[in-house]
Design a protein around this motif. Structure first.
Motif, PDB file in Angstrom:
ATOM      1  N   GLU A 105       0.835  -1.208   0.000  1.00  0.00           N
ATOM      2  CA  GLU A 105       0.000   0.000   0.000  1.00  0.00           C
ATOM      3  C   GLU A 105       0.869   1.257   0.000  1.00  0.00           C
ATOM      4  N   LYS A 106       1.961   1.248   0.749  1.00  0.00           N
ATOM      5  CA  LYS A 106       2.889   2.392   0.754  1.00  0.00           C
ATOM      6  C   LYS A 106       3.464   2.605  -0.642  1.00  0.00           C
ATOM      7  N   ILE A 107       3.856   1.525  -1.285  1.00  0.00           N
ATOM      8  CA  ILE A 107       4.403   1.613  -2.643  1.00  0.00           C
ATOM      9  C   ILE A 107       3.333   2.142  -3.597  1.00  0.00           C
ATOM     10  N   SER A 136      -6.157  -5.758  -6.510  1.00  0.00           N
ATOM     11  CA  SER A 136      -6.844  -7.049  -6.550  1.00  0.00           C
ATOM     12  C   SER A 136      -6.748  -7.816  -5.232  1.00  0.00           C
ATOM     13  N   TYR A 137      -5.940  -7.321  -4.297  1.00  0.00           N
ATOM     14  CA  TYR A 137      -5.892  -7.947  -2.969  1.00  0.00           C
ATOM     15  C   TYR A 137      -6.966  -7.369  -2.041  1.00  0.00           C
ATOM     16  N   LYS A 138      -7.497  -6.193  -2.368  1.00  0.00           N
ATOM     17  CA  LYS A 138      -8.490  -5.549  -1.498  1.00  0.00           C
ATOM     18  C   LYS A 138      -9.688  -6.444  -1.182  1.00  0.00           C
ATOM     19  N   PRO A 139     -10.307  -7.079  -2.192  1.00  0.00           N
ATOM     20  CA  PRO A 139     -11.456  -7.934  -1.865  1.00  0.00           C
ATOM     21  C   PRO A 139     -11.088  -9.135  -0.983  1.00  0.00           C
ATOM     22  N   VAL A 140      -9.881  -9.656  -1.162  1.00  0.00           N
ATOM     23  CA  VAL A 140      -9.428 -10.798  -0.365  1.00  0.00           C
ATOM     24  C   VAL A 140      -9.280 -10.372   1.100  1.00  0.00           C
ATOM     25  N   ILE A 141      -8.591  -9.252   1.304  1.00  0.00           N
ATOM     26  CA  ILE A 141      -8.389  -8.720   2.661  1.00  0.00           C
ATOM     27  C   ILE A 141      -9.747  -8.369   3.288  1.00  0.00           C
ATOM     28  N   ASN A 142     -10.630  -7.823   2.468  1.00  0.00           N
ATOM     29  CA  ASN A 142     -11.970  -7.471   2.943  1.00  0.00           C
ATOM     30  C   ASN A 142     -12.704  -8.716   3.445  1.00  0.00           C
ATOM     31  N   LYS A 143     -12.604  -9.823   2.710  1.00  0.00           N
ATOM     32  CA  LYS A 143     -13.223 -11.084   3.139  1.00  0.00           C
ATOM     33  C   LYS A 143     -12.647 -11.548   4.472  1.00  0.00           C
ATOM     34  N   TRP A 144     -11.335 -11.431   4.614  1.00  0.00           N
ATOM     35  CA  TRP A 144     -10.700 -11.854   5.863  1.00  0.00           C
ATOM     36  C   TRP A 144     -11.261 -11.077   7.036  1.00  0.00           C
ATOM     37  N   GLY A 145     -11.558  -9.797   6.809  1.00  0.00           N
ATOM     38  CA  GLY A 145     -12.136  -8.969   7.866  1.00  0.00           C
ATOM     39  C   GLY A 145     -13.502  -9.474   8.306  1.00  0.00           C
ATOM     40  N   GLU A 147     -14.111 -12.685   8.371  1.00  0.00           N
ATOM     41  CA  GLU A 147     -13.781 -14.072   8.721  1.00  0.00           C
ATOM     42  C   GLU A 147     -14.179 -15.068   7.632  1.00  0.00           C
ATOM     43  N   ASP A 148     -14.108 -14.609   6.402  1.00  0.00           N
ATOM     44  CA  ASP A 148     -14.316 -15.471   5.235  1.00  0.00           C
ATOM     45  C   ASP A 148     -12.931 -15.757   4.661  1.00  0.00           C
ATOM     46  N   TYR A 149     -12.476 -16.997   4.817  1.00  0.00           N
ATOM     47  CA  TYR A 149     -11.127 -17.358   4.387  1.00  0.00           C
ATOM     48  C   TYR A 149     -11.146 -18.260   3.156  1.00  0.00           C
ATOM     49  N   SER A 150     -12.127 -18.044   2.311  1.00  0.00           N
ATOM     50  CA  SER A 150     -12.258 -18.863   1.105  1.00  0.00           C
ATOM     51  C   SER A 150     -11.221 -18.497   0.037  1.00  0.00           C
ATOM     52  N   GLU A 151     -10.635 -17.314   0.144  1.00  0.00           N
ATOM     53  CA  GLU A 151      -9.582 -16.889  -0.793  1.00  0.00           C
ATOM     54  C   GLU A 151      -8.367 -16.441   0.014  1.00  0.00           C
ATOM     55  N   HIS A 152      -7.190 -16.658  -0.584  1.00  0.00           N
ATOM     56  CA  HIS A 152      -5.961 -16.263   0.107  1.00  0.00           C
ATOM     57  C   HIS A 152      -4.979 -15.481  -0.748  1.00  0.00           C
ATOM     58  N   ILE A 153      -5.177 -15.487  -2.026  1.00  0.00           N
ATOM     59  CA  ILE A 153      -4.200 -14.811  -2.884  1.00  0.00           C
ATOM     60  C   ILE A 153      -4.883 -13.814  -3.824  1.00  0.00           C
ATOM     61  N   SER A 154      -4.116 -12.864  -4.229  1.00  0.00           N
ATOM     62  CA  SER A 154      -4.547 -11.834  -5.168  1.00  0.00           C
ATOM     63  C   SER A 154      -4.701 -12.442  -6.558  1.00  0.00           C
ATOM     64  N   LEU A 155      -5.535 -11.832  -7.384  1.00  0.00           N
ATOM     65  CA  LEU A 155      -5.669 -12.292  -8.769  1.00  0.00           C
ATOM     66  C   LEU A 155      -4.368 -12.076  -9.545  1.00  0.00           C
ATOM     67  N   ILE A 156      -3.626 -11.049  -9.150  1.00  0.00           N
ATOM     68  CA  ILE A 156      -2.384 -10.685  -9.843  1.00  0.00           C
ATOM     69  C   ILE A 156      -1.226 -10.852  -8.874  1.00  0.00           C
ATOM     70  N   LYS A 157      -0.236 -11.625  -9.273  1.00  0.00           N
ATOM     71  CA  LYS A 157       0.925 -11.878  -8.417  1.00  0.00           C
ATOM     72  C   LYS A 157       1.741 -10.599  -8.214  1.00  0.00           C
ATOM     73  N   TYR A 158       2.421 -10.558  -7.075  1.00  0.00           N
ATOM     74  CA  TYR A 158       3.327  -9.449  -6.794  1.00  0.00           C
ATOM     75  C   TYR A 158       4.429  -9.447  -7.849  1.00  0.00           C
ATOM     76  N   PRO A 159       4.680  -8.307  -8.484  1.00  0.00           N
ATOM     77  CA  PRO A 159       5.705  -8.247  -9.540  1.00  0.00           C
ATOM     78  C   PRO A 159       7.113  -8.056  -8.960  1.00  0.00           C
ATOM     79  N   PHE A 160       7.817  -9.140  -8.764  1.00  0.00           N
ATOM     80  CA  PHE A 160       9.158  -9.037  -8.183  1.00  0.00           C
ATOM     81  C   PHE A 160      10.119  -8.257  -9.078  1.00  0.00           C
ATOM     82  N   GLU A 161       9.777  -8.080 -10.354  1.00  0.00           N
ATOM     83  CA  GLU A 161      10.627  -7.280 -11.243  1.00  0.00           C
ATOM     84  C   GLU A 161      10.631  -5.803 -10.855  1.00  0.00           C
ATOM     85  N   ILE A 162       9.737  -5.414  -9.967  1.00  0.00           N
ATOM     86  CA  ILE A 162       9.711  -4.030  -9.509  1.00  0.00           C
ATOM     87  C   ILE A 162      10.997  -3.690  -8.757  1.00  0.00           C
ATOM     88  N   ASP A 163      11.603  -4.696  -8.124  1.00  0.00           N
ATOM     89  CA  ASP A 163      12.879  -4.473  -7.425  1.00  0.00           C
ATOM     90  C   ASP A 163      13.950  -4.009  -8.416  1.00  0.00           C
TER      91      ASP A 163
END
Length: 191
Positions: A105-107, A136-145, A147-163
């Motif tokens: 989120e800071k990035i 794309s992680y917002k809805p997942v985190i929102n579900k966790w809030g 207590e719905d743990y049916s999803e755990h990952i974002s639709l789009i992977k973290y882009p390690f090439e950003i480093d």
């Protein structure tokens, strides 16, 4: 003859004054452009590429340590051949929500706030992917809030090439900054 000499001297003097004026004008213009360029580079380093490099580097280092400790023998944390246990899923949620998501989120905010400082003319793919990953992680985190743990990952992977992108941009700007500073020092020394 004296009149001709006077006219030639006067014309020469006037021409030299104009030439001197124009040389000073163009020199001042060159100095102002160099100063403006250096100011922009300083802003790019301070407000975007410096913090971007710091955040991506720390996130990458933290991720590596996380993977060394948790599920290090699997290809991915959510490996289909060897799925995580409920306890490992809880560990994942804790790390994502308390470490990785806030850092991303800071990035994201850094990119949104300072997008005008991007080096390229077009929005770079690593930054675009990171913003998409975050969103794309917002809805997942929102579900966790809830207590719905049916999803755990974002639709789009973290882009390690950003480093690599952050490091490249930072180094490019630092090199240009050093050239401009040396150029300014040489000019000041000659003056």
């Amino acid at each position: 003859m004296d009149e001709t000499k006077f006219i030639i001297t006067t014309i020469t003097t006037v021409l030299l004054v104009f030439i001197g004026y124009f040389l000073k004008y163009f020199n001042d213009l060159k100095i102002a452009r160099r100063k403006d360029k250096l100011n922009r580079i300083n802003r790019q380093l301070k407000e975007l590429y410096g913090p971007l490099l710091t955040l991506t580097s720390s996130s990458n280092a933290t991720w590596k340590e996380f993977r060394k400790k948790y599920r290090k023998d699997t290809e991915g944390y959510f490996d289909e051949k060897n799925p995580p246990t409920e306890e490992e899923k809880e560990i994942w949620r804790n790390w994502i929500s308390s470490v990785f998501y806030p850092n991303t989120e800071k990035i994201f905010n850094l990119i949104i706030k300072n997008g005008d400082l991007i080096i390229e003319n077009e929005f770079p793919k690593p930054l675009k992917k990171l913003c998409s990953h975050f969103e794309s992680y917002k809805p997942v985190i929102n579900k966790w809030g809830r207590e719905d743990y049916s999803e755990h990952i974002s639709l789009i992977k973290y882009p390690f090439e950003i480093d690599k992108y952050a490091l490249y941009g930072y180094q490019l700007l630092k090199t240009e900054q050093q050239k401009l500073i040396k150029s300014q020092l040489r000019y000041n020394y000659k003056s």
